[in-house]
Design a protein around this motif. Structure first.
Motif, PDB file in Angstrom:
ATOM      1  N   THR A   1       0.848  -1.186   0.000  1.00  0.00           N
ATOM      2  CA  THR A   1       0.000   0.000   0.000  1.00  0.00           C
ATOM      3  C   THR A   1       0.886   1.238   0.000  1.00  0.00           C
ATOM      4  OG1 THR A   1      -0.040   0.154   2.419  1.00  0.00           O
ATOM      5  CG2 THR A   1      -1.724  -1.245   1.377  1.00  0.00           C
ATOM      6  N   PRO A   2       0.315   2.418  -0.232  1.00  0.00           N
ATOM      7  CA  PRO A   2       1.129   3.636  -0.130  1.00  0.00           C
ATOM      8  C   PRO A   2       1.819   3.767   1.218  1.00  0.00           C
ATOM      9  CG  PRO A   2      -0.965   4.126  -1.202  1.00  0.00           C
ATOM     10  CD  PRO A   2      -1.055   2.701  -0.720  1.00  0.00           C
ATOM     11  N   GLU A   3       1.181   3.232   2.267  1.00  0.00           N
ATOM     12  CA  GLU A   3       1.769   3.341   3.608  1.00  0.00           C
ATOM     13  C   GLU A   3       2.989   2.443   3.784  1.00  0.00           C
ATOM     14  OE1 GLU A   3      -2.026   4.989   3.362  1.00  0.00           O
ATOM     15  OE2 GLU A   3      -1.525   2.870   3.021  1.00  0.00           O
ATOM     16  N   THR A   4       3.057   1.325   3.031  1.00  0.00           N
ATOM     17  CA  THR A   4       4.193   0.404   3.182  1.00  0.00           C
ATOM     18  C   THR A   4       5.288   0.644   2.148  1.00  0.00           C
ATOM     19  OG1 THR A   4       3.178  -1.277   1.740  1.00  0.00           O
ATOM     20  CG2 THR A   4       2.673  -1.389   4.103  1.00  0.00           C
ATOM     21  N   MET A   5       5.078   1.581   1.225  1.00  0.00           N
ATOM     22  CA  MET A   5       6.038   1.769   0.135  1.00  0.00           C
ATOM     23  C   MET A   5       7.413   2.207   0.622  1.00  0.00           C
ATOM     24  SD  MET A   5       5.473   0.797  -2.860  1.00  0.00           S
ATOM     25  CE  MET A   5       6.888   1.631  -3.573  1.00  0.00           C
ATOM     26  N   SER A   6       7.476   2.957   1.720  1.00  0.00           N
ATOM     27  CA  SER A   6       8.786   3.410   2.198  1.00  0.00           C
ATOM     28  C   SER A   6       9.668   2.230   2.580  1.00  0.00           C
ATOM     29  CB  SER A   6       8.624   4.345   3.398  1.00  0.00           C
ATOM     30  OG  SER A   6       7.924   3.691   4.449  1.00  0.00           O
ATOM     31  N   GLN A   7       9.059   1.176   3.140  1.00  0.00           N
ATOM     32  CA  GLN A   7       9.818  -0.026   3.455  1.00  0.00           C
ATOM     33  C   GLN A   7      10.142  -0.801   2.195  1.00  0.00           C
ATOM     34  OE1 GLN A   7       7.644  -3.127   5.380  1.00  0.00           O
ATOM     35  NE2 GLN A   7       9.364  -4.543   5.377  1.00  0.00           N
ATOM     36  N   VAL A   8       9.172  -0.887   1.278  1.00  0.00           N
ATOM     37  CA  VAL A   8       9.345  -1.694   0.072  1.00  0.00           C
ATOM     38  C   VAL A   8      10.427  -1.123  -0.834  1.00  0.00           C
ATOM     39  CG1 VAL A   8       8.209  -2.461  -2.043  1.00  0.00           C
ATOM     40  CG2 VAL A   8       6.993  -2.583   0.142  1.00  0.00           C
ATOM     41  N   GLU A   9      10.491   0.197  -0.972  1.00  0.00           N
ATOM     42  CA  GLU A   9      11.400   0.831  -1.934  1.00  0.00           C
ATOM     43  C   GLU A   9      12.868   0.589  -1.628  1.00  0.00           C
ATOM     44  OE1 GLU A   9       9.138   4.648  -3.830  1.00  0.00           O
ATOM     45  OE2 GLU A   9      10.117   4.912  -1.897  1.00  0.00           O
ATOM     46  N   THR A  10      13.215   0.494  -0.361  1.00  0.00           N
ATOM     47  CA  THR A  10      14.615   0.342   0.030  1.00  0.00           C
ATOM     48  C   THR A  10      15.183  -0.968  -0.512  1.00  0.00           C
ATOM     49  OG1 THR A  10      14.131   1.532   2.076  1.00  0.00           O
ATOM     50  CG2 THR A  10      16.214   0.332   1.972  1.00  0.00           C
ATOM     51  N   ASN A  11      16.241  -0.872  -1.316  1.00  0.00           N
ATOM     52  CA  ASN A  11      16.923  -2.044  -1.892  1.00  0.00           C
ATOM     53  C   ASN A  11      16.042  -2.865  -2.819  1.00  0.00           C
ATOM     54  OD1 ASN A  11      19.510  -1.688  -0.702  1.00  0.00           O
ATOM     55  ND2 ASN A  11      18.755  -2.546   1.229  1.00  0.00           N
ATOM     56  N   TRP A  12      14.951  -2.271  -3.346  1.00  0.00           N
ATOM     57  CA  TRP A  12      14.049  -3.041  -4.193  1.00  0.00           C
ATOM     58  C   TRP A  12      14.759  -3.651  -5.391  1.00  0.00           C
ATOM     59  CZ3 TRP A  12       9.680  -5.490  -3.926  1.00  0.00           C
ATOM     60  CH2 TRP A  12       9.046  -5.907  -5.096  1.00  0.00           C
ATOM     61  N   GLU A  13      15.687  -2.889  -5.995  1.00  0.00           N
ATOM     62  CA  GLU A  13      16.369  -3.375  -7.197  1.00  0.00           C
ATOM     63  C   GLU A  13      17.229  -4.599  -6.918  1.00  0.00           C
ATOM     64  OE1 GLU A  13      19.150  -0.892  -4.978  1.00  0.00           O
ATOM     65  OE2 GLU A  13      17.051  -0.615  -5.601  1.00  0.00           O
ATOM     66  N   ARG A  14      17.532  -4.890  -5.650  1.00  0.00           N
ATOM     67  CA  ARG A  14      18.336  -6.071  -5.315  1.00  0.00           C
ATOM     68  C   ARG A  14      17.494  -7.345  -5.281  1.00  0.00           C
ATOM     69  NH1 ARG A  14      22.464  -5.715  -0.453  1.00  0.00           N
ATOM     70  NH2 ARG A  14      23.243  -7.515  -1.615  1.00  0.00           N
ATOM     71  N   VAL A  15      16.171  -7.198  -5.225  1.00  0.00           N
ATOM     72  CA  VAL A  15      15.329  -8.378  -5.060  1.00  0.00           C
ATOM     73  C   VAL A  15      14.332  -8.600  -6.180  1.00  0.00           C
ATOM     74  CG1 VAL A  15      15.536  -8.376  -2.541  1.00  0.00           C
ATOM     75  CG2 VAL A  15      13.660  -7.112  -3.632  1.00  0.00           C
TER      76      VAL A  15
END
Length: 497
Positions: free
Chosen positions: A269-283
């Protein structure tokens, strides 16, 4: 014969335990494998299931009750509560078990005394083949992704377990994975046996699910990265690869439809995106822009060219044409149909996989798509969808993989019959089996890895577009046969690619 104990942590899954034992108890008993259930449930339902099987003569099954105790993985490795000493410990899951053919192959392979035995299902090898590794880095590189599943690794107790303490490894992630690769890195000599092939099959129960799904981004992004980054330096050349190839599996973080499921469940959700975005390109290879749109609930998956995995400049050009059509930078009359035809012709001739008649059939399909685009010159979105079908053709033209499938040939023959029936007014537009086409192609693309996973929804979307086009003029039999021919050409390209 080597002695083997399977240790299964379980928690309130009596139905799954009963279902799997109903399928496996007999051959596990016949192969002299002891099975221990480490039960953390607050009730006795799982115990009753196990005792029921013991009362039927399966005295190799044991139930150990540790209500709400989270140390069960450590207990299994250390043999806590086991009645005998065993040569090998096999951690497993309560919701699945390998088939009799696989378990029999395991028992035979263990006679060669490996330190580790790994099970890996892949369609790249037929049957069950044996691969041997004598150093850990290449094993990590090739099979690290499958080692995340606890039931795929069997450990020689004398060389691999020692004093195991799960608390020294990152929480929330399978501690056996860390222990496996830390231990191998400290060994001077080792014998790692991998049983691999398309016969590595599993009995599964639908009555239990993975416990990590509600914490998917923490487990398969944050914790997974941490677990690998903390491995010894010898694995450094392959860490980024193993991290991404594992986390980007379609049932984890690598598939747009799966991410859409996480959004629907309130996990993305928009609320969880800050956690999701970090290092996303690694996974994951899913562009972060798409992830943001999914989180916001604004993503339209059917015709998103950003998801395409391309291998040629011509494919990239086709993607650009699609984008320009959607944005009004190109009109229908500017589409380079002749260039599409010439490129595909040259590729197919150089590959020498099709005869002149088959290539002519492809050209007929391309001309049919061109005619469809000219029906509504001002509808650029509709035209873009038609161009996307050319892109689907390019996926298979640019690849060296193909389907050697009798059923594909049979389905092409069925399409010929359907075309004849449509021309003779024996079938109407409502009789065309679009869903059967879609289901067949989807199954084979996913099962045989013929095309990269991010492209599969685009291919499925194109088949849906063909159906919509057929409904525009349901009584035009020649037009309907042209549309069916597009599916036939797709099957032909899948078969001979």
């Amino acid at each position: 014969m080597k002695s083997v104990a399977i240790g299964i942590p379980t928690y309130h899954h009596p139905e799954a335990v009963n279902e799997i034992l109903s399928l496996t108890a007999q051959y596990l008993y016949d192969l002299h494998i002891d099975v221990y259930y480490y039960d953390g449930s607050s009730d006795t339902k799982t115990k009753e299931v196990v005792e029921n099987f013991r009362n039927r003569g399966f005295t190799n099954l044991y139930h150990l009750h540790f209500p709400e105790d989270n140390r069960r993985p450590e207990m299994i490795f250390n043999g806590h509560g086991m009645l005998h000493e065993y040569d090998y410990i096999w951690p497993s899951k309560d919701r699945c078990m390998f088939t009799e053919e696989v378990v029999t192959a395991v028992i035979e392979a263990l006679e060669e005394d490996p330190d580790v035995l790994c099970l890996n299902q892949t369609f790249a090898y037929h049957g069950i083949q044996k691969h041997i590794y004598h150093e850990p880095t290449e094993f990590y590189h090739v099979h690290g992704w499958i080692a995340t599943s606890i039931n795929t690794i069997i450990y020689k107790k004398s060389s691999m377990i020692g004093s195991f303490q799960s608390w020294i490894y990152p929480e929330l992630f399978n501690p056996y994975f860390s222990h496996l690769f830390h231990t191998l890195a400290q060994m001077d000599t080792m014998n790692i046996c991998v049983l691999i092939g398309d016969h590595i099959m599993i009995h599964n129960s639908a009555d239990a699910a993975s416990s990590w799904e509600n914490k998917v981004f923490q487990v398969w992004k944050d914790d997974w990265i941490t677990v690998n980054d903390l491995l010894p330096e010898c694995y450094a050349p392959y860490k980024d690869y193993v991290i991404k190839v594992t986390a980007s599996l379609p049932w984890l973080l690598g598939d747009v439809e799966r991410l859409q499921e996480f959004h629907d469940k309130g996990l993305l959700t928009p609320e969880t995106m800050s956690q999701v975005e970090t290092n996303w390109e690694r996974v994951s290879s899913v562009p972060i822009e798409i992830v943001r749109e999914i989180a916001a609930g604004t993503y339209d998956s059917a015709h998103d060219m950003r998801r395409v995995v391309s291998e040629s400049e011509f494919t990239d050009m086709t993607i650009s044409i699609h984008k320009m059509l959607l944005t009004g930078q190109m009109n229908t009359s500017q589409i380079p149909w002749e260039a599409f035809q010439n490129y595909i012709h040259n590729r197919l001739q150089s590959q020498k996989r099709m005869n002149a008649e088959e290539i002519a059939q492809i050209f007929t399909a391309i001309r049919g798509l061109k005619s469809l685009s000219e029906e509504k010159l001002d509808d650029t979105e509709r035209t873009a969808n038609i161009v996307q079908m050319i892109l689907v053709f390019l996926f298979f033209t640019d690849r060296n993989k193909s389907l050697d499938s009798v059923s594909t040939i049979e389905l092409r023959g069925l399409n010929t019959t359907i075309c004849e029936n449509v021309r003779n007014n024996l079938m109407t537009v409502d009789d065309i089996p679009w869903k059967a086409f879609r289901d067949y192609i989807h199954e084979h693309l996913e099962g045989l890895n013929v095309v990269e996973t991010p492209n599969i929804p685009l291919i499925m979307g194109s088949i849906g577009d063909l159906k919509q086009l057929s409904l525009e003029q349901p009584d035009n039999t020649e037009r309907l046969t042209n549309l069916i021919n597009v599916v036939t050409v797709l099957l032909l390209l899948m078969e001979k690619g």
